[in-house]
Design a protein around this motif. Structure first.
Motif, PDB file in Angstrom:
ATOM      1  N   SER A  81      19.375  55.170  12.873  1.00  0.00           N
ATOM      2  CA  SER A  81      20.563  54.351  12.656  1.00  0.00           C
ATOM      3  C   SER A  81      20.510  53.174  13.618  1.00  0.00           C
ATOM      4  CB  SER A  81      21.832  55.191  12.913  1.00  0.00           C
ATOM      5  OG  SER A  81      21.880  55.606  14.274  1.00  0.00           O
ATOM      6  N   VAL A  82      21.512  52.326  13.497  1.00  0.00           N
ATOM      7  CA  VAL A  82      21.701  51.249  14.464  1.00  0.00           C
ATOM      8  C   VAL A  82      22.875  51.670  15.341  1.00  0.00           C
ATOM      9  CG1 VAL A  82      22.318  48.826  14.797  1.00  0.00           C
ATOM     10  CG2 VAL A  82      20.818  49.486  12.895  1.00  0.00           C
ATOM     11  N   ILE A  83      22.684  51.625  16.645  1.00  0.00           N
ATOM     12  CA  ILE A  83      23.700  52.074  17.593  1.00  0.00           C
ATOM     13  C   ILE A  83      24.051  50.944  18.550  1.00  0.00           C
ATOM     14  CG2 ILE A  83      24.273  53.716  19.432  1.00  0.00           C
ATOM     15  CD1 ILE A  83      22.089  55.578  18.206  1.00  0.00           C
ATOM     16  N   ALA A  84      25.333  50.614  18.622  1.00  0.00           N
ATOM     17  CA  ALA A  84      25.833  49.697  19.647  1.00  0.00           C
ATOM     18  C   ALA A  84      26.253  50.561  20.824  1.00  0.00           C
ATOM     19  CB  ALA A  84      27.016  48.891  19.123  1.00  0.00           C
ATOM     20  N   THR A  85      25.562  50.409  21.944  1.00  0.00           N
ATOM     21  CA  THR A  85      25.898  51.202  23.122  1.00  0.00           C
ATOM     22  C   THR A  85      26.989  50.496  23.922  1.00  0.00           C
ATOM     23  OG1 THR A  85      24.313  50.129  24.599  1.00  0.00           O
ATOM     24  CG2 THR A  85      23.498  51.993  23.279  1.00  0.00           C
ATOM     25  N   GLY A  86      27.642  51.225  24.780  1.00  0.00           N
ATOM     26  CA  GLY A  86      28.560  50.610  25.719  1.00  0.00           C
ATOM     27  C   GLY A  86      27.755  49.826  26.744  1.00  0.00           C
ATOM     28  N   GLY A  87      28.350  48.783  27.305  1.00  0.00           N
ATOM     29  CA  GLY A  87      27.642  47.916  28.230  1.00  0.00           C
ATOM     30  C   GLY A  87      27.067  48.626  29.443  1.00  0.00           C
ATOM     31  N   GLY A  88      27.727  49.690  29.895  1.00  0.00           N
ATOM     32  CA  GLY A  88      27.258  50.398  31.077  1.00  0.00           C
ATOM     33  C   GLY A  88      26.456  51.640  30.784  1.00  0.00           C
ATOM     34  N   ALA A  89      26.182  51.913  29.513  1.00  0.00           N
ATOM     35  CA  ALA A  89      25.444  53.129  29.156  1.00  0.00           C
ATOM     36  C   ALA A  89      24.107  53.215  29.880  1.00  0.00           C
ATOM     37  CB  ALA A  89      25.235  53.196  27.648  1.00  0.00           C
ATOM     38  N   VAL A  90      23.474  52.068  30.075  1.00  0.00           N
ATOM     39  CA  VAL A  90      22.143  52.050  30.698  1.00  0.00           C
ATOM     40  C   VAL A  90      22.162  52.392  32.181  1.00  0.00           C
ATOM     41  CG1 VAL A  90      21.202  50.416  29.023  1.00  0.00           C
ATOM     42  CG2 VAL A  90      22.234  49.573  31.156  1.00  0.00           C
ATOM     43  N   THR A  91      23.347  52.502  32.777  1.00  0.00           N
ATOM     44  CA  THR A  91      23.415  52.839  34.199  1.00  0.00           C
ATOM     45  C   THR A  91      23.127  54.311  34.458  1.00  0.00           C
ATOM     46  OG1 THR A  91      25.812  53.236  34.165  1.00  0.00           O
ATOM     47  CG2 THR A  91      25.062  50.969  34.646  1.00  0.00           C
ATOM     48  N   GLU A  92      23.157  55.116  33.415  1.00  0.00           N
ATOM     49  CA  GLU A  92      22.901  56.556  33.524  1.00  0.00           C
ATOM     50  C   GLU A  92      21.423  56.826  33.231  1.00  0.00           C
ATOM     51  OE1 GLU A  92      25.198  59.190  34.014  1.00  0.00           O
ATOM     52  OE2 GLU A  92      26.633  57.644  34.596  1.00  0.00           O
ATOM     53  N   SER A  93      20.699  57.428  34.152  1.00  0.00           N
ATOM     54  CA  SER A  93      19.257  57.641  33.967  1.00  0.00           C
ATOM     55  C   SER A  93      18.952  58.513  32.753  1.00  0.00           C
ATOM     56  CB  SER A  93      18.625  58.232  35.229  1.00  0.00           C
ATOM     57  OG  SER A  93      19.193  59.482  35.533  1.00  0.00           O
ATOM     58  N   GLU A  94      19.749  59.541  32.517  1.00  0.00           N
ATOM     59  CA  GLU A  94      19.513  60.416  31.362  1.00  0.00           C
ATOM     60  C   GLU A  94      19.691  59.646  30.055  1.00  0.00           C
ATOM     61  OE1 GLU A  94      21.187  64.623  29.492  1.00  0.00           O
ATOM     62  OE2 GLU A  94      21.784  64.031  31.514  1.00  0.00           O
ATOM     63  N   THR A  95      20.677  58.773  30.026  1.00  0.00           N
ATOM     64  CA  THR A  95      20.918  57.956  28.833  1.00  0.00           C
ATOM     65  C   THR A  95      19.761  56.977  28.631  1.00  0.00           C
ATOM     66  OG1 THR A  95      23.306  58.152  29.138  1.00  0.00           O
ATOM     67  CG2 THR A  95      22.532  56.352  27.731  1.00  0.00           C
ATOM     68  N   ARG A  96      19.323  56.329  29.695  1.00  0.00           N
ATOM     69  CA  ARG A  96      18.191  55.397  29.596  1.00  0.00           C
ATOM     70  C   ARG A  96      16.958  56.093  29.044  1.00  0.00           C
ATOM     71  NH1 ARG A  96      19.736  53.944  34.714  1.00  0.00           N
ATOM     72  NH2 ARG A  96      17.892  54.854  35.663  1.00  0.00           N
ATOM     73  N   GLU A  97      16.675  57.277  29.541  1.00  0.00           N
ATOM     74  CA  GLU A  97      15.495  58.015  29.090  1.00  0.00           C
ATOM     75  C   GLU A  97      15.619  58.390  27.615  1.00  0.00           C
ATOM     76  OE1 GLU A  97      11.940  59.428  28.627  1.00  0.00           O
ATOM     77  OE2 GLU A  97      12.568  58.346  30.409  1.00  0.00           O
ATOM     78  N   ALA A  98      16.790  58.823  27.189  1.00  0.00           N
ATOM     79  CA  ALA A  98      16.993  59.179  25.781  1.00  0.00           C
ATOM     80  C   ALA A  98      16.835  57.945  24.887  1.00  0.00           C
ATOM     81  CB  ALA A  98      18.379  59.798  25.591  1.00  0.00           C
ATOM     82  N   LEU A  99      17.393  56.825  25.317  1.00  0.00           N
ATOM     83  CA  LEU A  99      17.237  55.588  24.540  1.00  0.00           C
ATOM     84  C   LEU A  99      15.764  55.187  24.467  1.00  0.00           C
ATOM     85  CD1 LEU A  99      20.286  53.542  25.871  1.00  0.00           C
ATOM     86  CD2 LEU A  99      19.967  54.373  23.523  1.00  0.00           C
ATOM     87  N   GLN A 143      23.755  43.872  38.608  1.00  0.00           N
ATOM     88  CA  GLN A 143      23.525  45.307  38.784  1.00  0.00           C
ATOM     89  C   GLN A 143      22.721  45.902  37.626  1.00  0.00           C
ATOM     90  OE1 GLN A 143      27.522  46.773  39.018  1.00  0.00           O
ATOM     91  NE2 GLN A 143      27.744  46.312  41.197  1.00  0.00           N
ATOM     92  N   ARG A 144      23.005  45.456  36.414  1.00  0.00           N
ATOM     93  CA  ARG A 144      22.425  46.087  35.231  1.00  0.00           C
ATOM     94  C   ARG A 144      21.163  45.418  34.700  1.00  0.00           C
ATOM     95  NH1 ARG A 144      28.171  47.037  32.082  1.00  0.00           N
ATOM     96  NH2 ARG A 144      29.060  48.487  33.618  1.00  0.00           N
ATOM     97  N   ARG A 145      20.891  44.212  35.138  1.00  0.00           N
ATOM     98  CA  ARG A 145      19.734  43.462  34.629  1.00  0.00           C
ATOM     99  C   ARG A 145      18.437  44.280  34.675  1.00  0.00           C
ATOM    100  NH1 ARG A 145      20.572  38.924  37.029  1.00  0.00           N
ATOM    101  NH2 ARG A 145      21.632  38.040  35.234  1.00  0.00           N
ATOM    102  N   PRO A 146      18.132  44.984  35.768  1.00  0.00           N
ATOM    103  CA  PRO A 146      16.874  45.762  35.775  1.00  0.00           C
ATOM    104  C   PRO A 146      16.821  46.811  34.667  1.00  0.00           C
ATOM    105  CG  PRO A 146      17.799  45.618  37.995  1.00  0.00           C
ATOM    106  CD  PRO A 146      18.832  45.076  37.059  1.00  0.00           C
ATOM    107  N   PHE A 147      17.970  47.366  34.312  1.00  0.00           N
ATOM    108  CA  PHE A 147      18.010  48.365  33.239  1.00  0.00           C
ATOM    109  C   PHE A 147      17.869  47.708  31.878  1.00  0.00           C
ATOM    110  CE2 PHE A 147      20.949  50.274  36.548  1.00  0.00           C
ATOM    111  CZ  PHE A 147      19.972  51.054  37.118  1.00  0.00           C
ATOM    112  N   TYR A 148      18.614  46.632  31.657  1.00  0.00           N
ATOM    113  CA  TYR A 148      18.525  45.913  30.385  1.00  0.00           C
ATOM    114  C   TYR A 148      17.111  45.373  30.167  1.00  0.00           C
ATOM    115  CZ  TYR A 148      23.706  45.713  30.355  1.00  0.00           C
ATOM    116  OH  TYR A 148      25.045  46.005  30.350  1.00  0.00           O
ATOM    117  N   ALA A 149      16.469  44.947  31.245  1.00  0.00           N
ATOM    118  CA  ALA A 149      15.154  44.314  31.140  1.00  0.00           C
ATOM    119  C   ALA A 149      14.068  45.263  30.641  1.00  0.00           C
ATOM    120  CB  ALA A 149      14.747  43.720  32.489  1.00  0.00           C
ATOM    121  N   THR A 150      14.328  46.554  30.618  1.00  0.00           N
ATOM    122  CA  THR A 150      13.345  47.503  30.092  1.00  0.00           C
ATOM    123  C   THR A 150      13.420  47.609  28.571  1.00  0.00           C
ATOM    124  OG1 THR A 150      14.795  49.433  30.302  1.00  0.00           O
ATOM    125  CG2 THR A 150      13.426  48.862  32.227  1.00  0.00           C
TER     126      THR A 150
END
Length: 174
Positions: A81-99, A143-150
């Motif tokens: 599917s297409v998923i719109a995440t919340g802006g801060g979702a990437v701050t959670e390591s478990e969420t980042r790994e799942a994405l 704060q979030r740029r390093p996460f978004y940049a992946t």
């Protein structure tokens, strides 16, 4: 639309700061790709029976992030599917790994000044409730740029409307 087998079996997850266009672009992208659309913020509020502002006020940001993580895990366990995440979702390591493992991630990026102007009439953003929105967005961006940049793909949305962003993403994916 013809994509590689690797992309056909994955979700498309939109990441980025609030106001970047994740929900608007996500709805258009899903429609054009023939995929279901999910908004993680809507999934959280539906599951909790409270608005995001109420969740932040009564339970705090850590509780909201836990609900967000659980909602995203449920969505990522489903069919592509297409998923719109919340802006801060990437701050959670478990969420980042799942994405990273289950989705092709697309960073919708815009300057804090543009985001602040897009959000000027919104009173549903608890992180912008205190202080100058542009200053808050600038801090969040740093704060979030390093996460978004992946993300697998970065799209600047400053001067584009949602339809133009969706068209650009599809052209890039071909």
């Amino acid at each position: 639309m013809a994509f590689s087998a690797a992309l056909r079996s994955r979700h498309f997850a939109l990441v980025g700061l609030m106001g970047a266009g994740k929900t608007s672009v996500g709805r258009l992208l899903a429609s054009r790709l023939g995929l279901p659309f999910h908004d993680s913020d809507e999934a959280v509020t539906h599951a909790a029976g409270l608005s995001i502002a109420e969740l932040f006020e009564h339970q705090g940001e850590p509780a909201f992030r836990a609900l967000e993580r659980a909602a995203l895990m449920r969505l990522l366990a489903g069919e592509p599917s297409v998923i719109a995440t919340g802006g801060g979702a990437v701050t959670e390591s478990e969420t980042r790994e799942a994405l990273r493992s289950k989705a092709f991630t697309i960073w919708l990026d815009a300057t804090p000044a543009i985001l602040a102007s897009r959000l000027a009439d919104s009173d549903e953003r608890p992180l912008l409730a205190h202080g100058d929105p542009e200053v808050v967005l600038d801090r969040l961006a740093e704060q979030r740029r390093p996460f978004y940049a992946t993300a697998d793909l970065r799209v600047r949305t400053d001067e584009l409307d949602a339809a133009e962003v969706a068209k650009l993403i599809i052209a890039t994916l071909r």
